[in-house]
Design a protein around this motif. Structure first.
Motif, PDB file in Angstrom:
ATOM      1  N   GLU A 239       0.831  -1.202   0.000  1.00  0.00           N
ATOM      2  CA  GLU A 239       0.000   0.000   0.000  1.00  0.00           C
ATOM      3  C   GLU A 239       0.871   1.260   0.000  1.00  0.00           C
ATOM      4  N   CYS A 240       0.399   2.282  -0.683  1.00  0.00           N
ATOM      5  CA  CYS A 240       1.128   3.559  -0.723  1.00  0.00           C
ATOM      6  C   CYS A 240       0.251   4.645  -0.111  1.00  0.00           C
ATOM      7  N   GLN A 241       0.871   5.695   0.377  1.00  0.00           N
ATOM      8  CA  GLN A 241       0.129   6.795   0.992  1.00  0.00           C
ATOM      9  C   GLN A 241       0.675   8.141   0.536  1.00  0.00           C
ATOM     10  N   LEU A 242      -0.245   9.041   0.274  1.00  0.00           N
ATOM     11  CA  LEU A 242       0.108  10.427  -0.059  1.00  0.00           C
ATOM     12  C   LEU A 242      -0.169  11.269   1.180  1.00  0.00           C
ATOM     13  N   ILE A 243       0.838  12.020   1.610  1.00  0.00           N
ATOM     14  CA  ILE A 243       0.729  12.745   2.878  1.00  0.00           C
ATOM     15  C   ILE A 243       1.212  14.179   2.711  1.00  0.00           C
ATOM     16  N   GLU A 244       0.484  15.119   3.287  1.00  0.00           N
ATOM     17  CA  GLU A 244       0.979  16.497   3.338  1.00  0.00           C
ATOM     18  C   GLU A 244       1.375  16.807   4.770  1.00  0.00           C
ATOM     19  N   ARG A 245       2.578  17.311   4.933  1.00  0.00           N
ATOM     20  CA  ARG A 245       3.062  17.632   6.266  1.00  0.00           C
ATOM     21  C   ARG A 245       3.857  18.928   6.200  1.00  0.00           C
ATOM     22  N   ASP A 246       3.449  19.898   6.989  1.00  0.00           N
ATOM     23  CA  ASP A 246       4.126  21.211   7.027  1.00  0.00           C
ATOM     24  C   ASP A 246       4.348  21.792   5.629  1.00  0.00           C
ATOM     25  N   GLY A 247       3.323  21.690   4.817  1.00  0.00           N
ATOM     26  CA  GLY A 247       3.413  22.301   3.488  1.00  0.00           C
ATOM     27  C   GLY A 247       4.225  21.502   2.478  1.00  0.00           C
ATOM     28  N   GLU A 248       4.755  20.348   2.884  1.00  0.00           N
ATOM     29  CA  GLU A 248       5.497  19.498   1.936  1.00  0.00           C
ATOM     30  C   GLU A 248       4.674  18.239   1.674  1.00  0.00           C
ATOM     31  N   TRP A 249       4.872  17.690   0.477  1.00  0.00           N
ATOM     32  CA  TRP A 249       4.150  16.469   0.113  1.00  0.00           C
ATOM     33  C   TRP A 249       5.091  15.271   0.124  1.00  0.00           C
ATOM     34  N   TYR A 250       4.595  14.174   0.666  1.00  0.00           N
ATOM     35  CA  TYR A 250       5.394  12.945   0.734  1.00  0.00           C
ATOM     36  C   TYR A 250       4.599  11.782   0.182  1.00  0.00           C
ATOM     37  N   PHE A 251       5.317  10.831  -0.347  1.00  0.00           N
ATOM     38  CA  PHE A 251       4.693   9.610  -0.813  1.00  0.00           C
ATOM     39  C   PHE A 251       5.351   8.451  -0.075  1.00  0.00           C
ATOM     40  N   HIS A 252       4.560   7.709   0.668  1.00  0.00           N
ATOM     41  CA  HIS A 252       5.102   6.570   1.415  1.00  0.00           C
ATOM     42  C   HIS A 252       4.778   5.277   0.667  1.00  0.00           C
ATOM     43  N   VAL A 253       5.789   4.478   0.501  1.00  0.00           N
ATOM     44  CA  VAL A 253       5.615   3.214  -0.211  1.00  0.00           C
ATOM     45  C   VAL A 253       5.989   2.081   0.734  1.00  0.00           C
ATOM     46  N   SER A 254       5.065   1.175   0.928  1.00  0.00           N
ATOM     47  CA  SER A 254       5.399   0.011   1.740  1.00  0.00           C
ATOM     48  C   SER A 254       6.027  -1.033   0.817  1.00  0.00           C
ATOM     49  N   ALA A 255       7.208  -1.551   1.201  1.00  0.00           N
ATOM     50  CA  ALA A 255       7.926  -2.509   0.346  1.00  0.00           C
ATOM     51  C   ALA A 255       8.268  -3.750   1.148  1.00  0.00           C
ATOM     52  N   THR A 256       8.167  -4.899   0.503  1.00  0.00           N
ATOM     53  CA  THR A 256       8.462  -6.167   1.174  1.00  0.00           C
ATOM     54  C   THR A 256       9.448  -6.975   0.340  1.00  0.00           C
ATOM     55  N   MET A 257      10.429  -7.524   1.017  1.00  0.00           N
ATOM     56  CA  MET A 257      11.446  -8.319   0.344  1.00  0.00           C
ATOM     57  C   MET A 257      11.626  -9.595   1.163  1.00  0.00           C
ATOM     58  N   SER A 258      11.874 -10.683   0.478  1.00  0.00           N
ATOM     59  CA  SER A 258      12.102 -11.929   1.183  1.00  0.00           C
ATOM     60  C   SER A 258      13.602 -12.062   1.490  1.00  0.00           C
ATOM     61  N   VAL A 259      13.925 -12.209   2.758  1.00  0.00           N
ATOM     62  CA  VAL A 259      15.347 -12.252   3.141  1.00  0.00           C
ATOM     63  C   VAL A 259      15.662 -13.507   3.945  1.00  0.00           C
ATOM     64  N   GLU A 260      16.933 -13.888   3.893  1.00  0.00           N
ATOM     65  CA  GLU A 260      17.392 -14.996   4.724  1.00  0.00           C
ATOM     66  C   GLU A 260      18.054 -14.433   5.964  1.00  0.00           C
ATOM     67  N   GLN A 261      17.866 -15.128   7.054  1.00  0.00           N
ATOM     68  CA  GLN A 261      18.502 -14.719   8.306  1.00  0.00           C
ATOM     69  C   GLN A 261      20.014 -14.889   8.162  1.00  0.00           C
ATOM     70  N   ALA A 262      20.764 -13.858   8.501  1.00  0.00           N
ATOM     71  CA  ALA A 262      22.223 -13.985   8.457  1.00  0.00           C
ATOM     72  C   ALA A 262      22.678 -14.775   9.685  1.00  0.00           C
ATOM     73  N   SER A 263      23.539 -15.764   9.457  1.00  0.00           N
ATOM     74  CA  SER A 263      24.017 -16.542  10.598  1.00  0.00           C
ATOM     75  C   SER A 263      25.077 -15.733  11.334  1.00  0.00           C
ATOM     76  N   SER A 264      25.037 -15.808  12.659  1.00  0.00           N
ATOM     77  CA  SER A 264      26.020 -15.021  13.399  1.00  0.00           C
ATOM     78  C   SER A 264      27.152 -15.933  13.869  1.00  0.00           C
TER      79      SER A 264
END
Ligand code: ZN
Length: 394
Positions: free
Chosen positions: A147-172
């Protein structure tokens, strides 16, 4: 394997009066539709649908709103007054917005924001510098847009993009068990990668030289062609030509970043050691401004691609300060100099190194830098010098 989700913040850069008015129209209409659905107690999507259908919004905003309102009604703390006054972000389902990249422009990233049905706005957008890897992954299709969101804050416009990636746990594992891999990003070879074998000798040095040549060639082709087209006042052609060419450069960078991660997958407990990006920018070769900026762009892209691909495969990445890694001898630490672009010469008469492949010397210095940064494991150069002999690099 697990999903990793991040909200990317893009600041919309200087929307002109016309576009800003369109953004406001979208925002105001969305607020009205949201308020309408809320006061009519739409606690199912189909009820919400009956209300929002009459509003002048894109289907992507309507669909997102239909999903949102029933959730909002579950929250008892919310009142209609609050909703009317609150500056709610405009939500869009992921089918609507699109991301585009034009590195030849001063602002590289663009987002397509749905406005009305069949009408959208393209706007230049400035991402947060630490979210570059996510944009690369999204743009290449390795991360998925939510989902994405268009937001106005203090006179500026922002676009928020939710992103998902499949990752592997790094072994420690402990520093002793790790195999640090030095990744030098350079001008001649796009990347030079090596690690140390158990005896300490540099193992499997790999250089992406022909890719470096090809990127330089494409870049030069771009500049001369754009210049010709501009002389004929074909600005539009110049821009289209650039799109195709930059896509080819992007392909090459993906080949190299994939190759680096594949290299890491061949060694036990790998950790990729990459130089800090600001240094790459500062260390840039001279030349006209555009050339320098676009060069920096290729490095920034490669850097971001390596980072996200490593994350996908559970390979840790360590960023180190690379000051002097190209001017220091990896064996004795003495300053030396580049005889030619490809040859480093140690100025210490006592040192066995003499002349050495310059990019490989830099990659080995990154490994040394990594060990130096790990307080638990301080590695001295002399540990290696007795074992190390000249390395043939092809
Ligand atoms: Zn030396």
């Amino acid at each position: 394997m697990g999903p990793l989700t991040e909200t990317l913040t893009l600041k919309l850069v200087n929307p002109n009066t016309h576009k800003e008015r369109k953004l406001r129209e979208t925002r105001d209409e969305y607020q009205r539709a949201l308020h309408g659905a809320f006061i009519q107690d739409c606690d199912t999507q189909s009820q919400a649908n009956d209300v929002v259908v009459d509003y002048d919004l894109s289907g992507y905003a309507k669909n997102a709103l239909k999903q949102y309102v029933p959730n909002l009604l579950d929250d008892d703390t919310y009142g209609a007054e609050e909703l009317r006054e609150g500056n709610h972000p405009v939500r869009f389902t992921n089918e609507g917005p699109t991301l585009d990249h034009k590195p030849q422009n001063a602002i590289e990233w663009y987002v397509k924001i749905p406005h009305y049905e069949d009408y959208h706005l393209w706007l230049p957008a400035q991402p947060k510098s630490n979210q570059r890897e996510w944009l690369e992954a999204l743009y290449h299709g390795d991360a998925e847009m939510g989902e994405c969101q268009l937001i106005e804050r203090d006179g500026e416009w922002y676009f928020h993009v939710s992103a998902t990636m499949s990752v592997e746990q790094a072994s420690s594992v402990s520093v002793e068990e790790q195999t640090p891999i030095g990744v030098d990003i350079g001008e001649v070879a796009l990347a030079t990668v090596c690690h140390r074998a158990e005896c300490g000798s540099p193992a499997n040095p790999t250089l992406w030289s022909s890719e470096g040549r090809e990127v330089r060639r494409l870049r030069e082709t771009y500049f001369s062609a754009v210049k010709r087209l501009q002389e004929r006042e074909s600005e539009r052609l110049a821009e289209e030509y650039g799109d195709e060419l930059w896509a080819r450069i992007d392909d090459i960078l993906h080949t190299v970043s994939r190759g680096i991660v594949e290299y890491a997958q061949q060694v036990d407990n790998p950790i990729l050691v990459i130089e800090d990006l600001t240094h790459i920018r500062e260390n840039m070769d001279y030349g006209q401004f555009m050339n320098r900026r676009l060069h920096g762009w290729a490095f920034a892209k490669l850097h971001a691609q390596i980072t996200y691909k490593a994350k996908e495969h559970g390979i840790p990445v360590e960023i180190v300060d690379p000051a002097y890694t190209s001017k220091e001898c990896h064996a004795c630490g003495e300053h030396g100099y580049r005889l030619q672009q490809a040859v480093f010469k140690c100025s210490n008469a006592e040192c066995w190194v003499g002349e050495y492949q310059a990019d490989l010397n830099a990659a080995l210095n990154l490994i040394n830098r990594y060990y130096a940064s790990c307080e638990s494991h301080v590695q001295t150069d002399s540990e290696f010098s007795s074992n190390e002999k000249e390395v043939a690099v092809t």
